[in-house]
Design a protein around this motif. Structure first.
Motif, PDB file in Angstrom:
ATOM      1  N   LEU A  73      -5.384   6.471 -30.722  1.00  0.00           N
ATOM      2  CA  LEU A  73      -4.217   6.209 -29.885  1.00  0.00           C
ATOM      3  C   LEU A  73      -3.094   5.467 -30.625  1.00  0.00           C
ATOM      4  O   LEU A  73      -2.427   4.605 -30.057  1.00  0.00           O
ATOM      5  N   GLU A  74      -2.887   5.800 -31.887  1.00  0.00           N
ATOM      6  CA  GLU A  74      -1.812   5.190 -32.671  1.00  0.00           C
ATOM      7  C   GLU A  74      -1.089   6.251 -33.498  1.00  0.00           C
ATOM      8  O   GLU A  74      -1.698   7.232 -33.936  1.00  0.00           O
ATOM      9  N   ASP A  75       0.211   6.000 -33.718  1.00  0.00           N
ATOM     10  CA  ASP A  75       0.989   6.865 -34.607  1.00  0.00           C
ATOM     11  C   ASP A  75       0.551   6.655 -36.054  1.00  0.00           C
ATOM     12  O   ASP A  75       0.109   5.560 -36.431  1.00  0.00           O
ATOM     13  N   CYS A  76       0.690   7.701 -36.854  1.00  0.00           N
ATOM     14  CA  CYS A  76       0.400   7.595 -38.285  1.00  0.00           C
ATOM     15  C   CYS A  76       1.382   8.503 -39.030  1.00  0.00           C
ATOM     16  O   CYS A  76       1.004   9.558 -39.542  1.00  0.00           O
ATOM     17  N   PRO A  77       2.665   8.095 -39.074  1.00  0.00           N
ATOM     18  CA  PRO A  77       3.680   8.958 -39.695  1.00  0.00           C
ATOM     19  C   PRO A  77       3.424   9.244 -41.167  1.00  0.00           C
ATOM     20  O   PRO A  77       3.987  10.194 -41.714  1.00  0.00           O
ATOM     21  N   GLU A  78       2.559   8.456 -41.806  1.00  0.00           N
ATOM     22  CA  GLU A  78       2.242   8.697 -43.211  1.00  0.00           C
ATOM     23  C   GLU A  78       1.586  10.054 -43.432  1.00  0.00           C
ATOM     24  O   GLU A  78       1.617  10.597 -44.538  1.00  0.00           O
ATOM     25  N   VAL A  79       0.988  10.620 -42.366  1.00  0.00           N
ATOM     26  CA  VAL A  79       0.340  11.927 -42.517  1.00  0.00           C
ATOM     27  C   VAL A  79       1.058  13.003 -41.705  1.00  0.00           C
ATOM     28  O   VAL A  79       0.499  14.076 -41.458  1.00  0.00           O
ATOM     29  N   SER A  80       2.275  12.726 -41.297  1.00  0.00           N
ATOM     30  CA  SER A  80       3.060  13.721 -40.551  1.00  0.00           C
ATOM     31  C   SER A  80       3.239  14.993 -41.366  1.00  0.00           C
ATOM     32  O   SER A  80       3.540  14.941 -42.565  1.00  0.00           O
ATOM     33  N   TRP A  81       3.075  16.130 -40.714  1.00  0.00           N
ATOM     34  CA  TRP A  81       3.280  17.425 -41.369  1.00  0.00           C
ATOM     35  C   TRP A  81       4.684  17.539 -41.947  1.00  0.00           C
ATOM     36  O   TRP A  81       4.913  18.237 -42.941  1.00  0.00           O
ATOM     37  N   ALA A  82       5.629  16.835 -41.345  1.00  0.00           N
ATOM     38  CA  ALA A  82       7.034  16.990 -41.717  1.00  0.00           C
ATOM     39  C   ALA A  82       7.453  16.060 -42.849  1.00  0.00           C
ATOM     40  O   ALA A  82       8.047  16.499 -43.845  1.00  0.00           O
ATOM     41  N   THR A  83       7.161  14.773 -42.698  1.00  0.00           N
ATOM     42  CA  THR A  83       7.698  13.791 -43.649  1.00  0.00           C
ATOM     43  C   THR A  83       6.632  12.882 -44.246  1.00  0.00           C
ATOM     44  O   THR A  83       6.964  11.919 -44.937  1.00  0.00           O
ATOM     45  N   GLY A  84       5.378  13.137 -43.986  1.00  0.00           N
ATOM     46  CA  GLY A  84       4.313  12.261 -44.456  1.00  0.00           C
ATOM     47  C   GLY A  84       4.245  12.127 -45.968  1.00  0.00           C
ATOM     48  O   GLY A  84       4.564  13.056 -46.711  1.00  0.00           O
ATOM     49  N   THR A  85       3.810  10.955 -46.406  1.00  0.00           N
ATOM     50  CA  THR A  85       3.692  10.675 -47.842  1.00  0.00           C
ATOM     51  C   THR A  85       2.248  10.702 -48.314  1.00  0.00           C
ATOM     52  O   THR A  85       1.984  10.666 -49.519  1.00  0.00           O
ATOM     53  N   GLU A  86       1.288  10.781 -47.359  1.00  0.00           N
ATOM     54  CA  GLU A  86      -0.121  10.766 -47.724  1.00  0.00           C
ATOM     55  C   GLU A  86      -0.802  12.116 -47.501  1.00  0.00           C
ATOM     56  O   GLU A  86      -2.024  12.229 -47.590  1.00  0.00           O
ATOM     57  N   VAL A  87      -0.007  13.128 -47.204  1.00  0.00           N
ATOM     58  CA  VAL A  87      -0.480  14.510 -47.114  1.00  0.00           C
ATOM     59  C   VAL A  87       0.544  15.385 -47.831  1.00  0.00           C
ATOM     60  O   VAL A  87       1.636  14.929 -48.175  1.00  0.00           O
ATOM     61  N   ASP A  88       0.158  16.632 -48.031  1.00  0.00           N
ATOM     62  CA  ASP A  88       1.088  17.563 -48.683  1.00  0.00           C
ATOM     63  C   ASP A  88       2.071  18.073 -47.634  1.00  0.00           C
ATOM     64  O   ASP A  88       2.033  19.222 -47.211  1.00  0.00           O
ATOM     65  N   SER A  89       2.945  17.167 -47.204  1.00  0.00           N
ATOM     66  CA  SER A  89       3.871  17.453 -46.103  1.00  0.00           C
ATOM     67  C   SER A  89       4.989  18.394 -46.535  1.00  0.00           C
ATOM     68  O   SER A  89       5.160  18.701 -47.723  1.00  0.00           O
ATOM     69  N   LEU A  90       5.756  18.824 -45.556  1.00  0.00           N
ATOM     70  CA  LEU A  90       6.909  19.673 -45.840  1.00  0.00           C
ATOM     71  C   LEU A  90       7.881  18.971 -46.782  1.00  0.00           C
ATOM     72  O   LEU A  90       8.407  19.567 -47.724  1.00  0.00           O
ATOM     73  N   ALA A  91       8.131  17.688 -46.534  1.00  0.00           N
ATOM     74  CA  ALA A  91       9.060  16.936 -47.383  1.00  0.00           C
ATOM     75  C   ALA A  91       8.569  16.886 -48.826  1.00  0.00           C
ATOM     76  O   ALA A  91       9.353  17.056 -49.776  1.00  0.00           O
ATOM     77  N   ARG A  92       7.268  16.670 -49.023  1.00  0.00           N
ATOM     78  CA  ARG A  92       6.729  16.598 -50.376  1.00  0.00           C
ATOM     79  C   ARG A  92       6.766  17.963 -51.065  1.00  0.00           C
ATOM     80  O   ARG A  92       6.914  18.050 -52.284  1.00  0.00           O
TER      81      ARG A  92
END
Length: 293
Positions: A73-92
């Motif tokens: 029940l918490e946000d984790c923007p670090e793994v966002s598909w769009a801008t996350g820095t800890e996954v192979d996101s769209l931004a990366r």
């Protein structure tokens, strides 16, 4: 007398022809005018789609915030598909400097009515690409009667795109389809803990309430939610099709999430793996030479 009569007649004929030509030039030949076709007006060139934008802003709801992907029940923007820095996101995948040239204005719980405000915030950064993944919460209400009317959904989307176009006429837009909520119910209900979280946190009650009920009323309720999601996706596709620099991606709705791609805390939102799959879908659509079917 005989040697002069012919030439005189020829000169007269020439004079008559000249006179007739003058009249036709002055008045126009009606018969020719009817057969003439006005020169075609060249169609304006369609703006070129950049497959490698240099900055992006992402708008949406809990999915784009990475909700329940890292902890319960918490946000984790670090793994966002769009801008996350800890996954192979769209931004990366797209940007040389994702941390300084991407912005995430999505908010957990957001509905389409929130998109114009998110768009106003994003426009300040002048992003070359704006991503939109929004609409699930318009269908995920306490009851089907509270689902956002389709006309209101359309109006808010048009308003947001109008805000973008008035300020940034050459920025591109990627609009993802709303995921298949009925498919998520079908997968998530297999997990006992997930169903308890659905009930405790009141997650998408219009679809997930009484998860094991298969009576006529429950099936009809889910069918109404499913139908409304289809109507929302039709709006997303239609509005986007009227903008030369907008691409709608129906593959997100058609993607069959498995339990591995769903949060281990709520079995409804994407897990880190699921976020990566969404990033892959978006990347393929954005870098394609032509819009996806």
């Amino acid at each position: 007398m005989g040697t002069t009569r012919g030439p005189r007649r020829s000169a007269g004929a020439r004079a008559a022809a000249v006179a007739l030509g003058t009249v036709l030039l002055a008045t126009g030949c009606e018969g020719d005018a009817e057969n003439k076709t006005a020169p075609a007006t060249p169609s304006p060139a369609r703006p070129a789609w950049k497959t490698r934008p240099e900055s992006l802003a992402s708008l949406g709801d809990s999915i784009t915030r990475g909700f329940d992907a890292c902890s319960v029940l918490e946000d984790c923007p670090e793994v966002s598909w769009a801008t996350g820095t800890e996954v192979d996101s769209l931004a990366r995948r797209l940007l040389l400097s994702p941390q300084t040239s991407s912005w995430n204005y999505a908010r957990t719980g957001a509905r389409m009515a929130d998109l114009p405000g998110q768009m106003r915030a994003a426009v300040a950064h002048k992003p070359q690409l704006v991503t939109v993944l929004l609409g699930a919460n318009d269908a995920c209400r306490a009851d089907v009667a509270q689902m956002t009317p389709v006309d209101s959904f359309r109006a808010d989307l048009q308003s947001a795109l109008g805000t973008l176009r008035s300020s940034l006429p050459t920025s591109q837009v990627y609009v993802a389809g709303i995921p298949d909520l009925k498919r998520l119910w079908s997968e998530g209900r297999k997990n006992v803990l997930g169903k308890q979280i659905w009930k405790m946190a009141s997650i998408c009650p219009s679809m997930l309430r009484d998860a094991d009920a298969v009576d006529e009323a429950a099936e009809e309720r889910r069918a109404q939610v499913d139908k409304r999601v289809g109507e929302y996706n039709a709006v997303l596709k239609d509005v986007c099709s009227k903008d030369a620099l907008c691409r709608y991606d129906g593959a997100v709705n058609g993607y069959n999430f498995t339990q591995q791609e769903l949060s281990k805390w709520d079995w409804f939102h994407p897990s880190k793996k699921g976020q990566g799959e969404l990033a892959g879908l978006a990347y393929r659509a954005i870098t394609a030479d032509r819009p996806v079917a």
